[in-house]
Design a protein around this motif. Structure first.
Motif, mmCIF file in Angstrom:
data_model
loop_
_atom_site.group_PDB
_atom_site.id
_atom_site.type_symbol
_atom_site.label_atom_id
_atom_site.label_comp_id
_atom_site.label_asym_id
_atom_site.label_seq_id
_atom_site.Cartn_x
_atom_site.Cartn_y
_atom_site.Cartn_z
ATOM 1 N N PHE A 43 4.698 -2.573 6.712
ATOM 2 C CA PHE A 43 5.905 -1.851 7.100
ATOM 3 C C PHE A 43 7.167 -2.505 6.534
ATOM 4 O O PHE A 43 8.118 -1.818 6.170
ATOM 5 C CB PHE A 43 5.996 -1.753 8.622
ATOM 6 C CG PHE A 43 5.133 -0.664 9.198
ATOM 7 C CD1 PHE A 43 5.394 0.676 8.913
ATOM 8 C CD2 PHE A 43 4.054 -0.958 10.009
ATOM 9 C CE1 PHE A 43 4.607 1.677 9.439
ATOM 10 C CE2 PHE A 43 3.257 0.034 10.530
ATOM 11 C CZ PHE A 43 3.529 1.366 10.245
ATOM 12 N N ALA A 44 7.165 -3.828 6.456
ATOM 13 C CA ALA A 44 8.328 -4.517 5.887
ATOM 14 C C ALA A 44 8.486 -4.134 4.407
ATOM 15 O O ALA A 44 9.612 -3.883 3.932
ATOM 16 C CB ALA A 44 8.168 -6.024 6.028
ATOM 17 N N LEU A 45 7.366 -4.076 3.696
ATOM 18 C CA LEU A 45 7.418 -3.681 2.287
ATOM 19 C C LEU A 45 7.890 -2.233 2.153
ATOM 20 O O LEU A 45 8.691 -1.902 1.258
ATOM 21 C CB LEU A 45 6.039 -3.846 1.648
ATOM 22 C CG LEU A 45 5.925 -3.476 0.166
ATOM 23 C CD1 LEU A 45 6.861 -4.347 -0.678
ATOM 24 C CD2 LEU A 45 4.483 -3.606 -0.314
ATOM 25 N N SER A 46 7.407 -1.382 3.068
ATOM 26 C CA SER A 46 7.826 0.020 3.020
ATOM 27 C C SER A 46 9.327 0.159 3.226
ATOM 28 O O SER A 46 9.996 0.942 2.547
ATOM 29 C CB SER A 46 7.066 0.814 4.087
ATOM 30 O OG SER A 46 7.515 2.154 4.138
ATOM 31 N N VAL A 47 9.885 -0.611 4.145
ATOM 32 C CA VAL A 47 11.333 -0.545 4.414
ATOM 33 C C VAL A 47 12.119 -1.102 3.226
ATOM 34 O O VAL A 47 13.156 -0.554 2.829
ATOM 35 C CB VAL A 47 11.664 -1.304 5.709
ATOM 36 C CG1 VAL A 47 13.178 -1.412 5.890
ATOM 37 C CG2 VAL A 47 11.049 -0.594 6.911
ATOM 38 N N GLN A 48 11.628 -2.203 2.630
ATOM 39 C CA GLN A 48 12.323 -2.789 1.480
ATOM 40 C C GLN A 48 12.360 -1.821 0.299
ATOM 41 O O GLN A 48 13.342 -1.770 -0.439
ATOM 42 C CB GLN A 48 11.629 -4.087 1.072
ATOM 43 C CG GLN A 48 11.858 -5.237 2.051
ATOM 44 C CD GLN A 48 11.104 -6.484 1.635
ATOM 45 O OE1 GLN A 48 10.403 -6.479 0.634
ATOM 46 N NE2 GLN A 48 11.251 -7.540 2.419
ATOM 47 N N GLN A 49 11.295 -1.049 0.128
ATOM 48 C CA GLN A 49 11.257 -0.096 -0.977
ATOM 49 C C GLN A 49 12.211 1.081 -0.764
ATOM 50 O O GLN A 49 12.468 1.847 -1.689
ATOM 51 C CB GLN A 49 9.823 0.425 -1.156
ATOM 52 C CG GLN A 49 8.847 -0.621 -1.700
ATOM 53 C CD GLN A 49 7.432 -0.088 -1.771
ATOM 54 O OE1 GLN A 49 7.088 0.892 -1.116
ATOM 55 N NE2 GLN A 49 6.590 -0.757 -2.560
ATOM 56 N N ARG A 50 12.708 1.217 0.440
ATOM 57 C CA ARG A 50 13.580 2.346 0.763
ATOM 58 C C ARG A 50 15.021 1.903 1.014
ATOM 59 O O ARG A 50 15.777 2.612 1.689
ATOM 60 C CB ARG A 50 13.054 3.054 2.023
ATOM 61 C CG ARG A 50 11.642 3.585 1.869
ATOM 62 C CD ARG A 50 11.055 3.972 3.207
ATOM 63 N NE ARG A 50 11.908 4.930 3.900
ATOM 64 C CZ ARG A 50 11.833 5.176 5.210
ATOM 65 N NH1 ARG A 50 10.970 4.503 5.956
ATOM 66 N NH2 ARG A 50 12.632 6.069 5.760
#
Length: 353
Positions: free
Chosen positions: A284-291
């Motif tokens: 989820f942290a990676l998903s947020v960083q990508q956005r």
């Protein structure tokens, strides 16, 4: 905010799919370990050799550590004073009180080959429900009775001389008789039976035995008799077992193996949970960083930090719900695979469910 987040799903399928796979795999491991742990806790050790003993008196293999810590299982057999059998035999309703000894023997066949089987006194043959099919009970110190289920290059014969090795002695014995389960009784565990005093000498435990098996007369209230025995033996730290609990007294290896498996499954469940937390959090942290550009744009058009957090939390909740729904049946399939592994390794009985 959720509508906006759903509208942008097409642009970030990879991140969502990665988070979903991470949740599904991580939760599946936790679910499978939980199923195995709960199943092992509920599983009862099989009662085979002590099937005809309605009540078993023995000493627990576990003890409580000081300071309220969790108990530990003793790896070596604890024993009971054999003279207690005479006291229990005098109770109303008791048919027999058998002081049972168990020790390791190695039976060597005349034609070559050897097999390791447990050794007992002949009085213990009543516990699995054995009866002589030929020959007679051991009358001398050099005579034995063999279970007909004893595997060898050829079926054992009455009058045959065999070599038996124990921890304290090695010598030749004459097969005085053969025994098999009585009609309607379960198959016994293959063993060799000595005269009772000979078994006491070969076991090397003196007047101490592994357990006392109690057979009762027809019509006896087993539960009431067990309670009465408990009042007698409890001050000595002994326990009284009935029903499926008798399996705990039958095999020390099974008790130690089950406790070891429980510890291993507990570690596996904890490790799975630990991995799940970090895998899911990282996904989820990676998903947020990508956005970050998308989130910055939402902030630029007036979205508050609280709204952004609610959007991310809603997405995480939906992903977690979907991933968990997928992981439950997957976790069950993984648990079935784990079941086959532990039963194949002999850590649990083949009929473990």
């Amino acid at each position: 905010m959720l509508r906006i987040a759903l509208g942008t799903v097409g642009a970030r399928k990879g991140g969502i799919l990665g988070a979903l796979v991470g949740v599904t795999v991580a939760v599946s491991l936790v679910v499978s370990a939980g199923i195995m742990l709960e199943s092992t806790l509920r599983a009862k050790l099989p009662v085979e050799r002590l099937r005809q003993a309605a009540i078993v008196v023995d000493r627990s293999q576990s003890f409580d550590l000081p300071g309220g810590q969790d108990g530990a299982t003793l790896p070596e057999q604890t024993r009971v004073d054999s003279r207690l059998a005479e006291r229990l035999r005098a109770l109303p309703g008791v048919e027999r009180a058998v002081a049972d000894r168990t020790f390791t023997t190695e039976v060597g066949w005349p034609g070559g080959g050897a097999v390791q089987v447990p050794g007992h006194g002949w009085s213990s043959a009543v516990l699995p429900g054995l009866a002589l099919t030929s020959g007679h009970a051991p009358r001398t110190a050099s005579e034995v009775v063999l279970d007909v289920g004893l595997a060898g290059p050829e079926p054992p014969r009455v009058g045959e001389r065999i070599r038996i090795l124990t921890a304290r002695n090695s010598g030749e014995f004459v097969v005085a008789g053969l025994a098999a389960p009585r009609s309607g009784h379960a198959s016994s565990v293959a063993a060799v039976y000595f005269r009772d005093d000979t078994a006491a000498g070969l076991s090397g435990t003196g007047k101490r035995v592994e357990l006392i098996g109690i057979t009762v007369r027809p019509g006896t209230d087993v539960r009431a008799l067990a309670k009465r025995m408990h009042t007698i033996v409890a001050p000595s730290g002994l326990r009284v077992l009935t029903g499926s609990k008798r399996g705990e007294a039958e095999s020390l290896d099974s008790v130690v193996g089950r406790d070891g498996l429980l510890s291993g499954l507990g570690v596996l469940a904890g490790l799975g949970l630990f991995v799940a937390i970090f895998v899911v959090a990282s996904a989820f942290a990676l998903s947020v960083q990508q956005r970050h550009r998308e989130i910055a744009l939402l902030r630029a058009i007036g979205a508050t930090p609280r709204q952004v957090r609610r959007m991310v939390a809603a997405e995480a909740l939906v992903t977690a719900v979907v991933g968990t729904a997928l992981s439950v049946p997957l976790g069950f399939l993984i648990a079935l695979a784990e079941q086959r592994l532990v039963t194949a390794a002999g850590l649990l009985p083949p009929d473990f469910r």
